[in-house]
Design a protein around this motif. Structure first.
Motif, mmCIF file in Angstrom:
data_model
loop_
_atom_site.group_PDB
_atom_site.id
_atom_site.type_symbol
_atom_site.label_atom_id
_atom_site.label_comp_id
_atom_site.label_asym_id
_atom_site.label_seq_id
_atom_site.Cartn_x
_atom_site.Cartn_y
_atom_site.Cartn_z
ATOM 1 N N MET A 104 0.799 -1.048 0.068
ATOM 2 C CA MET A 104 0.104 -0.024 0.094
ATOM 3 C C MET A 104 0.718 1.285 -0.178
ATOM 4 O O MET A 104 0.482 2.387 -0.518
ATOM 5 C CB MET A 104 -0.912 -0.102 0.912
ATOM 6 C CG MET A 104 -1.825 0.953 1.227
ATOM 7 S SD MET A 104 -3.234 0.916 2.644
ATOM 8 C CE MET A 104 -4.216 1.787 1.902
ATOM 9 N N GLY A 105 2.114 1.144 0.373
ATOM 10 C CA GLY A 105 2.916 2.519 0.336
ATOM 11 C C GLY A 105 2.583 3.196 1.749
ATOM 12 O O GLY A 105 2.174 2.798 2.671
ATOM 13 N N ASN A 106 3.313 4.353 1.832
ATOM 14 C CA ASN A 106 3.112 5.072 2.842
ATOM 15 C C ASN A 106 2.011 6.037 2.980
ATOM 16 O O ASN A 106 1.513 6.424 1.907
ATOM 17 C CB ASN A 106 4.227 5.999 2.994
ATOM 18 C CG ASN A 106 5.677 5.542 3.234
ATOM 19 O OD1 ASN A 106 5.612 4.285 3.978
ATOM 20 N ND2 ASN A 106 6.769 5.825 2.746
ATOM 21 N N TYR A 107 1.379 6.027 4.052
ATOM 22 C CA TYR A 107 -0.053 6.674 4.083
ATOM 23 C C TYR A 107 0.077 7.379 5.599
ATOM 24 O O TYR A 107 0.489 7.000 6.605
ATOM 25 C CB TYR A 107 -1.216 6.188 3.761
ATOM 26 C CG TYR A 107 -1.436 4.899 4.869
ATOM 27 C CD1 TYR A 107 -2.490 5.161 5.708
ATOM 28 C CD2 TYR A 107 -0.792 3.743 4.264
ATOM 29 C CE1 TYR A 107 -2.780 4.008 6.574
ATOM 30 C CE2 TYR A 107 -1.194 2.805 5.455
ATOM 31 C CZ TYR A 107 -2.205 3.141 6.328
ATOM 32 O OH TYR A 107 -2.477 1.817 7.197
ATOM 33 N N ALA A 108 -0.692 8.517 5.803
ATOM 34 C CA ALA A 108 -0.970 9.066 7.276
ATOM 35 C C ALA A 108 -2.112 8.695 7.759
ATOM 36 O O ALA A 108 -2.437 8.292 9.027
ATOM 37 C CB ALA A 108 -0.531 10.689 7.456
ATOM 38 N N GLN A 109 -3.139 8.957 6.861
ATOM 39 C CA GLN A 109 -4.625 8.674 7.449
ATOM 40 C C GLN A 109 -5.397 8.723 6.164
ATOM 41 O O GLN A 109 -5.326 8.974 5.043
ATOM 42 C CB GLN A 109 -5.014 9.940 8.087
ATOM 43 C CG GLN A 109 -6.425 9.892 8.600
ATOM 44 C CD GLN A 109 -6.890 11.190 9.395
ATOM 45 O OE1 GLN A 109 -6.285 12.223 9.240
ATOM 46 N NE2 GLN A 109 -7.636 11.030 10.182
ATOM 47 N N ILE A 110 -6.410 7.772 6.235
ATOM 48 C CA ILE A 110 -7.382 7.578 5.189
ATOM 49 C C ILE A 110 -8.837 8.115 5.916
ATOM 50 O O ILE A 110 -8.862 7.600 7.000
ATOM 51 C CB ILE A 110 -7.633 6.163 4.601
ATOM 52 C CG1 ILE A 110 -6.229 5.937 3.882
ATOM 53 C CG2 ILE A 110 -8.852 5.903 3.844
ATOM 54 C CD1 ILE A 110 -6.141 4.281 3.569
ATOM 55 N N VAL A 111 -9.522 8.910 5.015
ATOM 56 C CA VAL A 111 -10.729 9.398 5.879
ATOM 57 C C VAL A 111 -12.019 8.656 4.643
ATOM 58 O O VAL A 111 -11.878 9.238 3.529
ATOM 59 C CB VAL A 111 -10.775 10.944 5.748
ATOM 60 C CG1 VAL A 111 -12.361 11.085 6.324
ATOM 61 C CG2 VAL A 111 -9.790 11.310 6.806
ATOM 62 N N ILE A 112 -12.718 8.097 5.346
ATOM 63 C CA ILE A 112 -14.058 7.579 4.422
ATOM 64 C C ILE A 112 -15.259 8.169 4.935
ATOM 65 O O ILE A 112 -15.668 7.996 5.968
ATOM 66 C CB ILE A 112 -14.081 6.021 4.675
ATOM 67 C CG1 ILE A 112 -12.837 5.234 4.277
ATOM 68 C CG2 ILE A 112 -15.394 5.428 3.644
ATOM 69 C CD1 ILE A 112 -12.757 3.745 4.905
ATOM 70 N N SER A 113 -16.055 8.892 4.030
ATOM 71 C CA SER A 113 -17.367 9.504 4.409
ATOM 72 C C SER A 113 -18.442 8.476 4.366
ATOM 73 O O SER A 113 -18.526 7.596 3.307
ATOM 74 C CB SER A 113 -17.494 10.602 3.378
ATOM 75 O OG SER A 113 -16.525 11.536 3.681
ATOM 76 N N MET A 114 -19.346 8.523 5.458
ATOM 77 C CA MET A 114 -20.540 7.737 5.263
ATOM 78 C C MET A 114 -21.802 8.567 5.228
ATOM 79 O O MET A 114 -21.781 9.855 5.575
ATOM 80 C CB MET A 114 -20.673 6.837 6.514
ATOM 81 C CG MET A 114 -19.175 5.963 6.779
ATOM 82 S SD MET A 114 -18.773 4.889 5.427
ATOM 83 C CE MET A 114 -20.188 3.723 5.565
ATOM 84 N N ASP A 115 -23.004 7.792 4.903
ATOM 85 C CA ASP A 115 -24.218 8.674 4.910
ATOM 86 C C ASP A 115 -24.873 8.985 6.214
ATOM 87 O O ASP A 115 -25.419 9.900 6.253
ATOM 88 C CB ASP A 115 -25.351 7.871 4.158
ATOM 89 C CG ASP A 115 -24.979 7.610 2.749
ATOM 90 O OD1 ASP A 115 -24.234 8.432 2.083
ATOM 91 O OD2 ASP A 115 -25.341 6.640 2.100
ATOM 92 N N ASN A 116 -24.370 8.363 7.268
ATOM 93 C CA ASN A 116 -24.977 8.640 8.521
ATOM 94 C C ASN A 116 -24.003 7.921 9.621
ATOM 95 O O ASN A 116 -23.183 7.090 9.708
ATOM 96 C CB ASN A 116 -26.193 8.060 8.785
ATOM 97 C CG ASN A 116 -26.507 6.499 8.741
ATOM 98 O OD1 ASN A 116 -25.800 6.072 9.676
ATOM 99 N ND2 ASN A 116 -27.183 5.948 7.964
ATOM 100 N N PRO A 117 -23.882 8.582 11.132
ATOM 101 C CA PRO A 117 -23.154 8.045 12.090
ATOM 102 C C PRO A 117 -23.079 6.629 12.349
ATOM 103 O O PRO A 117 -21.962 5.925 12.620
ATOM 104 C CB PRO A 117 -23.539 8.893 13.106
ATOM 105 C CG PRO A 117 -24.032 10.383 12.441
ATOM 106 C CD PRO A 117 -25.059 9.522 11.311
ATOM 107 N N GLN A 118 -24.219 6.122 12.196
ATOM 108 C CA GLN A 118 -24.293 4.708 12.621
ATOM 109 C C GLN A 118 -23.447 3.877 11.625
ATOM 110 O O GLN A 118 -22.894 2.930 11.782
ATOM 111 C CB GLN A 118 -25.849 3.915 12.711
ATOM 112 C CG GLN A 118 -26.001 2.549 13.210
ATOM 113 C CD GLN A 118 -25.140 2.304 14.422
ATOM 114 O OE1 GLN A 118 -25.593 2.969 15.502
ATOM 115 N NE2 GLN A 118 -24.374 1.509 14.501
ATOM 116 N N MET A 119 -23.593 4.111 10.343
ATOM 117 C CA MET A 119 -22.787 3.542 9.076
ATOM 118 C C MET A 119 -21.357 3.745 9.636
ATOM 119 O O MET A 119 -20.556 2.614 9.331
ATOM 120 C CB MET A 119 -23.391 4.105 7.994
ATOM 121 C CG MET A 119 -24.713 3.801 7.230
ATOM 122 S SD MET A 119 -24.948 4.436 5.586
ATOM 123 C CE MET A 119 -23.895 3.491 4.550
#
Length: 107
Positions: free
Chosen positions: A1-16
């Motif tokens: 995968m290489g170097n990364y600091a953070q991945i952010v995944i957006s969801m439709d709602n907080p429970q998801m």
């Protein structure tokens, strides 16, 4: 995968976001950590956290741990807030975050 600091995944709602973070942690906890934060999931390499960053800055600046305060409001702040005895959370934090602290801050 290489170097990364953070991945952010957006969801439709907080429970998801909570569900996805739990699934990621169950499947990949040997290499990464996932934190639900309202509508997003923050994914970071295991061992890397806000507390890790704070410790780096403290050493760089020559600060004593007793003189450092950390305040947060979400799951991804728990390592930071529990880094030393001076951690605190916001009153509007989720209950699972509040139970980690003995100091609460209201605005």
């Amino acid at each position: 995968m290489g170097n990364y600091a953070q991945i952010v995944i957006s969801m439709d709602n907080p429970q998801m976001a909570l569900d996805l973070a739990q699934q990621i942690n169950e499947l990949y906890s040997d290499t990464i950590v996932a934190y639900a934060n309202k509508f997003v999931v923050d994914v970071v390499p295991k061992g890397i956290s806000k507390a890790f960053g704070l410790e780096f800055v403290m050493k760089h600046l020559g600060l004593d741990i007793e003189d450092v305060y950390a305040i947060g409001d979400a799951d991804n702040d728990i390592p930071l807030m529990t880094f030393n005895k001076n951690g605190a959370c916001m009153m509007q934090s989720e209950e699972n975050v509040k139970k980690m602290q003995h100091i609460y801050i209201a605005l």
